[in-house]
Write a protein that holds these residues in place. Structure first.
Motif, PDB file in Angstrom:
ATOM      1  N   UNK B  99       0.880  -1.156   0.000  1.00 39.59           N
ATOM      2  CA  UNK B  99       0.000   0.000   0.000  1.00 39.59           C
ATOM      3  C   UNK B  99       0.920   1.209   0.000  1.00 39.59           C
ATOM      4  N   UNK B 100       0.893   1.942  -1.098  1.00 33.75           N
ATOM      5  CA  UNK B 100       1.863   3.024  -1.269  1.00 33.75           C
ATOM      6  C   UNK B 100       1.796   4.032  -0.117  1.00 33.75           C
ATOM      7  N   UNK B 101       0.598   4.313   0.347  1.00 32.51           N
ATOM      8  CA  UNK B 101       0.456   5.334   1.374  1.00 32.51           C
ATOM      9  C   UNK B 101       1.089   4.876   2.697  1.00 32.51           C
ATOM     10  N   UNK B 102       1.207   3.548   2.925  1.00 30.62           N
ATOM     11  CA  UNK B 102       1.874   3.063   4.139  1.00 30.62           C
ATOM     12  C   UNK B 102       3.376   2.999   3.927  1.00 30.62           C
ATOM     13  N   UNK B 103       3.813   2.109   3.063  1.00 34.86           N
ATOM     14  CA  UNK B 103       5.240   2.020   2.741  1.00 34.86           C
ATOM     15  C   UNK B 103       5.378   1.875   1.230  1.00 34.86           C
ATOM     16  N   UNK B 104       5.914   2.899   0.579  1.00 36.56           N
ATOM     17  CA  UNK B 104       6.062   2.801  -0.870  1.00 36.56           C
ATOM     18  C   UNK B 104       7.291   1.971  -1.237  1.00 36.56           C
ATOM     19  N   UNK B 105       7.422   1.686  -2.521  1.00 39.34           N
ATOM     20  CA  UNK B 105       8.613   0.979  -3.007  1.00 39.34           C
ATOM     21  C   UNK B 105       9.740   1.986  -3.201  1.00 39.34           C
ATOM     22  N   UNK B 106      10.914   1.650  -2.683  1.00 47.53           N
ATOM     23  CA  UNK B 106      12.039   2.594  -2.754  1.00 47.53           C
ATOM     24  C   UNK B 106      12.846   2.427  -4.036  1.00 47.53           C
ATOM     25  N   UNK B 107      12.375   1.588  -4.917  1.00 47.96           N
ATOM     26  CA  UNK B 107      13.033   1.380  -6.216  1.00 47.96           C
ATOM     27  C   UNK B 107      14.516   1.043  -6.095  1.00 47.96           C
ATOM     28  N   UNK B 108      14.807  -0.056  -5.418  1.00 50.34           N
ATOM     29  CA  UNK B 108      16.189  -0.531  -5.267  1.00 50.34           C
ATOM     30  C   UNK B 108      16.813  -0.753  -6.643  1.00 50.34           C
ATOM     31  N   UNK B 109      18.079  -0.350  -6.778  1.00 52.96           N
ATOM     32  CA  UNK B 109      18.781  -0.525  -8.043  1.00 52.96           C
ATOM     33  C   UNK B 109      18.904  -1.984  -8.449  1.00 52.96           C
ATOM     34  N   UNK B 110      19.146  -2.851  -7.428  1.00 48.15           N
ATOM     35  CA  UNK B 110      19.386  -4.266  -7.752  1.00 48.15           C
ATOM     36  C   UNK B 110      18.101  -5.110  -7.693  1.00 48.15           C
ATOM     37  N   UNK B 111      16.974  -4.482  -7.417  1.00 49.11           N
ATOM     38  CA  UNK B 111      15.655  -5.134  -7.370  1.00 49.11           C
ATOM     39  C   UNK B 111      15.684  -6.496  -6.667  1.00 49.11           C
ATOM     40  N   UNK B 112      16.005  -6.554  -5.379  1.00 49.96           N
ATOM     41  CA  UNK B 112      16.138  -7.850  -4.693  1.00 49.96           C
ATOM     42  C   UNK B 112      14.852  -8.665  -4.680  1.00 49.96           C
ATOM     43  N   UNK B 113      13.690  -8.005  -4.651  1.00 47.84           N
ATOM     44  CA  UNK B 113      12.429  -8.756  -4.613  1.00 47.84           C
ATOM     45  C   UNK B 113      12.280  -9.618  -5.859  1.00 47.84           C
ATOM     46  N   UNK B 114      12.609  -9.043  -7.015  1.00 46.17           N
ATOM     47  CA  UNK B 114      12.474  -9.792  -8.260  1.00 46.17           C
ATOM     48  C   UNK B 114      13.471 -10.944  -8.284  1.00 46.17           C
ATOM     49  N   UNK B 115      14.695 -10.652  -7.850  1.00 44.26           N
ATOM     50  CA  UNK B 115      15.719 -11.710  -7.874  1.00 44.26           C
ATOM     51  C   UNK B 115      15.316 -12.883  -6.996  1.00 44.26           C
ATOM     52  N   UNK B 116      14.613 -12.584  -5.872  1.00 48.60           N
ATOM     53  CA  UNK B 116      14.276 -13.653  -4.925  1.00 48.60           C
ATOM     54  C   UNK B 116      13.158 -14.536  -5.429  1.00 48.60           C
ATOM     55  N   UNK B 117      12.365 -14.024  -6.350  1.00 49.03           N
ATOM     56  CA  UNK B 117      11.156 -14.771  -6.747  1.00 49.03           C
ATOM     57  C   UNK B 117      11.522 -16.044  -7.516  1.00 49.03           C
ATOM     58  N   UNK B 118      11.129 -17.199  -6.962  1.00 42.13           N
ATOM     59  CA  UNK B 118      11.530 -18.463  -7.591  1.00 42.13           C
ATOM     60  C   UNK B 118      10.669 -18.847  -8.790  1.00 42.13           C
ATOM     61  N   UNK B 119       9.560 -18.156  -8.981  1.00 42.84           N
ATOM     62  CA  UNK B 119       8.605 -18.633  -9.987  1.00 42.84           C
ATOM     63  C   UNK B 119       8.512 -17.752 -11.219  1.00 42.84           C
ATOM     64  N   UNK B 120       9.055 -16.551 -11.125  1.00 38.64           N
ATOM     65  CA  UNK B 120       8.881 -15.644 -12.242  1.00 38.64           C
ATOM     66  C   UNK B 120       7.556 -14.901 -12.194  1.00 38.64           C
ATOM     67  N   UNK B 121       6.835 -15.024 -11.067  1.00 40.82           N
ATOM     68  CA  UNK B 121       5.641 -14.184 -10.884  1.00 40.82           C
ATOM     69  C   UNK B 121       6.091 -12.728 -10.916  1.00 40.82           C
ATOM     70  N   UNK B 122       7.311 -12.491 -10.397  1.00 40.13           N
ATOM     71  CA  UNK B 122       7.979 -11.214 -10.618  1.00 40.13           C
ATOM     72  C   UNK B 122       8.980 -11.482 -11.738  1.00 40.13           C
ATOM     73  N   UNK B 123       8.738 -10.840 -12.852  1.00 34.99           N
ATOM     74  CA  UNK B 123       9.426 -11.174 -14.095  1.00 34.99           C
ATOM     75  C   UNK B 123      10.924 -10.843 -14.022  1.00 34.99           C
TER      76      UNK B 123
END
Ligand code: SF4
Ligand code: SF4
Ligand code: SF4
Ligand code: SF4
Lengths: 303, 261
Positions: B99-123
């Motif tokens: 929820x952006x109004x609570x905690x927005x995404x800080x746009x990490x350069x290395x995008x750790x969330x995407x790297x961690x995703x084992x399924x590719x739900x995060x492309x």
């Protein structure tokens, strides 16, 4: 045949509490221990395993993914990343080797719940209840895959009590836990071993991986069996015992039925120590002991 | 046994009948379960506008065929932006959102969330965070935004990680004072990642700028639309020569005739 209300009492009196509950204790430690491997991360900041039983990463190097989850994803027409595929292959290989339903007895957090329901059911003498067929679970599994394909979603995750428990512990309490209560009540009042033994599609899936299980229980001491029926009363899949226990002569003493979860409760509760863990190729049988009478008479009296 | 075989001939083998009955029960049961689960699956496919998916998330339908709800993305987000959905949060249970109004995404350069995703739900093909499209910011509160009243708040503009690309201040005439300017925050879809920093930062009690799902925010023109002026440039000449230029419609709407003299 009415189930005995308190299987294991005799074994406890003869062999002591620890011997009569040895595998049960080990299993509880295993179930709790695995959950703790995940939980020390969020609770104490010591990261050993990240994620949940659905998919996890151990020490940043070992990916593990639930193969049934991935299968639903595949039929929902998504091709997962390599990371997920490798993780699922590792899990698949592991359970294919040691036996799929080891997952049910040694890992799954629902098992203590359904065990508790089965125990309470025996104490309250509720009887068998709704007689579901044990193959029903494979139809449920089929239904899960069909619904995944139809909706293009990983559909069982919407109600999967197993990952619900894990997420509740690791990511914060969830209303999904009410499902666990429903399962408990279902097993207690509606059908004996209803969920794990008849419905759970995860158990069904791991059951399919159980056909070549290396770790098996052997009734090698079956000549000593005095038909107290404690093993039948305690076994969550009671139909698996008879073929091994009641076979005559050279017939295998190994419990080969793929429904056997390798929980080892039959080993624990048997006062005659008929059962033991072994591998599936172990055909050894104990020599029938000479009918020396005295011991046996004493045991009977205790019972 | 012999008896039943005899009866089998006349189509009345009790064993076979039992088997058929069992089969029918299984089929009915399996169909009921499929229908029940499919219903659940269908119900959970929508995503409320206020909840955003992590960077690189596949379109919602595909996302639900991919995400195994493991929470690895949640774990690897250094800012605790992501949460796994609970019953009643809106997104399908167990799936990651923020929820952006609570905690927005800080746009990490290395995008750790995407790297961690084992399924590719995060492309995993998302490697530059500037290319993420979690949603699109829209100035929904044009009448509450301080800048729109001629004040210089500018907060949303200043916090934007893509300042002057994703969000600009557009100067227009302040009709109220008639001697000042209005600096309108304008979001540009070609650059906005939907990180929600602006929504988080808006100084109002209820934010005037919100990140919405792109489909909801952006609109889409019919594929067959051609813009006359572009076609004219392409062709290098008037496509329909001699079009009569009709006078503008009269009378003008009241809002235009009320411009202070
Ligand atoms: S049958 Fe299902 S719920 Fe029961 S122990 Fe096995 S996986 Fe867990
Ligand atoms: S890009 Fe960074 S801040 Fe944004 S969701 Fe991913 S990990 Fe969290
Ligand atoms: S890491 Fe991927 S699969 Fe796991 S919860 Fe996040 S988006 Fe879903
Ligand atoms: S932060 Fe809010 S009030 Fe300030 S300019 Fe942006 S939208 Fe307007």
């Amino acid at each position: 045949m009415s189930t005995k209300r308190n299987p294991g009492v005799e074994a406890r009196e003869v062999h002591g509490f620890f011997v009569a509950n040895w595998w049960l204790i080990l299993r509880r430690l295993s179930q709790l221990g695995i959950l703790m491997l995940f939980a020390v991360g969020p609770l104490l900041g010591v990261w050993i395993v990240k994620g949940t039983l659905a998919s996890s990463m151990t020490f940043g190097v070992l990916p593990l993914t639930d193969p049934l989850m991935l299968l639903q994803s595949l039929v929902a027409r998504h091709m997962p990343e390599m990371l997920g595929l490798v993780g699922a292959a590792i899990v698949l290989g592991f359970y294919l080797m040691i036996g799929g339903r080891v997952y049910c007895s040694w890992v799954c957090p629902i098992n203590p719940v359904t065990d508790l329901a089965a125990w309470a059911r025996r104490r309250l003498d509720i009887g068998k209840g709704w007689a579901l067929k044990s193959q029903s679970r494979y139809w449920v599994l089929g239904g899960v895959l069909a619904a995944s394909a139809l909706t293009g979603t990983i559909v069982f995750e919407l109600i999967n009590p197993i990952t619900m428990v894990y997420r509740s512990v690791l990511f914060g309490l969830s209303w999904g836990l009410s499902l666990v209560i429903i399962i408990f009540l279902f097993d207690l009042f509606v059908a004996r071993d209803g969920w794990c033994g008849h419905i759970c599609p995860v158990g069904a899936f791991y059951g399919l991986l159980n056909s070549s299980a290396l770790v098996r229980v052997s009734a090698r001491g079956r000549s000593r069996c005095d038909e107290c029926m404690d093993c039948y009363a305690v076994c969550p899949e009671m139909h698996v015992i008879a073929p091994a226990l009641k076979a005559q002569g050279e017939a295998t003493p190994i419990i080969l039925n793929r429904d056997c979860t390798a929980c080892g409760r039959c080993i624990d509760v048997c006062p005659e120590r008929v059962f033991s863990f072994t591998h599936r190729f172990d055909q050894r049988l104990d020599e029938p002991s000479p009918p020396s009478g005295a011991d046996h008479v004493q045991l009977k009296e205790v019972a | 046994m012999a008896n039943s075989e005899k009866k089998g001939g006349s189509g009345f083998d009790p064993k076979r009948r039992r088997a058929l009955k069992d089969m029918a029960t299984y089929c009915v049961g399996a169909t009921a379960i499929t229908a029940f689960l499919a219903g659940l699956g269908g119900l959970s496919r929508s995503l409320p506008a206020a909840t955003l998916r992590p960077p690189g998330a596949l379109p919602e339908r595909e996302f639900q065929s991919a995400c195994v709800r493991c929470g690895l993305c949640v774990r690897d987000c250094p800012y605790n932006t992501l949460k796994l959905a609970e019953v009643g949060d809106g997104p399908a249970i167990g799936t990651p959102y923020f929820i952006a109004r609570s905690v927005p995404c800080e746009m990490c350069d290395n995008i750790p969330c995407v790297k961690a995703c084992p399924t590719g739900a995060l492309d995993h093909s998302l490697v530059k965070i500037d290319k993420a499209r979690m949603g699109q910011a829209v100035l929904t509160g044009r009448e509450t935004c301080l800048n729109m009243q001629g004040l210089r708040c500018d907060v949303c503009y200043r916090v934007c990680p893509l300042i002057d690309k994703a969000i600009t201040l557009q100067m227009t005439h302040n009709a109220r004072t008639s001697k000042h300017a209005i600096f309108e925050p304008v979001v540009h879809a070609d650059a906005c990642t939907g990180c929600g920093k602006c929504e988080k930062a808006c100084v109002l009690d209820e934010t005037a700028i919100r990140v919405l799902p792109i489909a909801l925010a952006h609109g889409e023109q019919d594929k067959h639309y051609r813009r006359g002026w572009e076609e004219k440039n392409k062709a290098g000449k008037e496509l329909v020569p001699g079009v009569i230029d009709l006078p503008d419609r009269m009378p003008a709407p009241p809002s235009l005739s009320k411009v202070p003299q």
